[in-house]
Design a protein around this motif. Sequence first.
Motif, PDB file in Angstrom:
ATOM      1  N   ILE A   4       0.837  -1.202   0.000  1.00 21.93           N
ATOM      2  CA  ILE A   4       0.000   0.000   0.000  1.00 21.93           C
ATOM      3  C   ILE A   4       0.873   1.253   0.000  1.00 21.93           C
ATOM      4  O   ILE A   4       0.607   2.202  -0.733  1.00 21.93           O
ATOM      5  N   LEU A   5       1.932   1.244   0.811  1.00 13.99           N
ATOM      6  CA  LEU A   5       2.854   2.381   0.842  1.00 13.99           C
ATOM      7  C   LEU A   5       3.537   2.560  -0.514  1.00 13.99           C
ATOM      8  O   LEU A   5       3.670   3.681  -0.993  1.00 13.99           O
ATOM      9  N   THR A   6       3.941   1.464  -1.145  1.00 16.22           N
ATOM     10  CA  THR A   6       4.574   1.540  -2.463  1.00 16.22           C
ATOM     11  C   THR A   6       3.613   2.105  -3.493  1.00 16.22           C
ATOM     12  O   THR A   6       3.993   2.974  -4.294  1.00 16.22           O
ATOM     13  N   LEU A   7       2.373   1.623  -3.478  1.00 19.48           N
ATOM     14  CA  LEU A   7       1.382   2.143  -4.423  1.00 19.48           C
ATOM     15  C   LEU A   7       1.132   3.626  -4.210  1.00 19.48           C
ATOM     16  O   LEU A   7       0.937   4.371  -5.163  1.00 19.48           O
ATOM     17  N   ASP A   8       1.152   4.067  -2.967  1.00 17.61           N
ATOM     18  CA  ASP A   8       0.901   5.478  -2.663  1.00 17.61           C
ATOM     19  C   ASP A   8       2.102   6.351  -3.014  1.00 17.61           C
ATOM     20  O   ASP A   8       1.960   7.361  -3.695  1.00 17.61           O
ATOM     21  N   VAL A   9       3.291   5.960  -2.558  1.00 19.14           N
ATOM     22  CA  VAL A   9       4.473   6.812  -2.721  1.00 19.14           C
ATOM     23  C   VAL A   9       4.993   6.817  -4.157  1.00 19.14           C
ATOM     24  O   VAL A   9       5.255   7.866  -4.723  1.00 19.14           O
ATOM     25  N   PHE A  10       5.133   5.638  -4.757  1.00 18.00           N
ATOM     26  CA  PHE A  10       5.765   5.558  -6.068  1.00 18.00           C
ATOM     27  C   PHE A  10       4.796   5.717  -7.232  1.00 18.00           C
ATOM     28  O   PHE A  10       5.163   6.238  -8.282  1.00 18.00           O
TER      29      PHE A  10
END
Length: 179
Positions: A4-10
Motif C-alpha cells: 500500500i505504501l509503495t502504491l501510494d508513494v511511487f
Amino acid sequence: AALILTLDVFFRLRLTAWEAMLASGFAALLALVCSEWRLTRIWPATAKHVRAAYEFGPWLKLGGQLFFLAMIGIVQNQVDVLVLGGLSGPEVVGPYYAAVRIAGIAGYGLGAVNTILAPMIAESYAAGDMPRLSKIVNHAAKLTFVVTAAAAAAAAIAGPWILNLFGHGFAPAAYVPLL
C-alpha cells in the motif's frame, strides 16, 4: 502495508479502504504462495514421504488454550481504542489509532532481538553458565535500546510526513500521541 505504501508513494495511487483491504489480502496471499514454493524446494527428500503421527486430543486442547490467550491479547491491544471511541468518537480515534500503530513499530526491535538472542539465553541458562548468560542479557538490553531508540527517533522526525499519508489533518491531531 509495504504494498500500500509503495502504491501510494511511487505510483501516487490513493486507495479506498476497500482497495487497501484487497491489496493487503493480495500481499498476504502472495507471501503464502512464495513461502510454499520456497519450502517445497528446500524440503529434504527423505522427509517428503514421512507420514505425520500426532494425537488429536492434546493438540485440540492446546489449540483452544492458545486461542483463548490470543483473544485476550486482541482485546487487551484494542481496549484503549474502544474506550476512546466510546468517550470521544471517531474523529479522535482515527488519528490516535494511526499514531499508536506507527509508534508500535518501535516494539519490533524487542521482538527481533528476542528472536535472535532467546536461544542463546536458554542455552546458557540450561548449561548453568551464568557469566555468559549475564553478558548475553546485557547485550540484548543494549541492542534493544539502540533499535528502539532509532525507530522512535525516526518516528519523531518523520512523524508529520508519515501521518499525512493517512489523510489531511492527521498530522496535527496525531503527532503528540505519536511522540
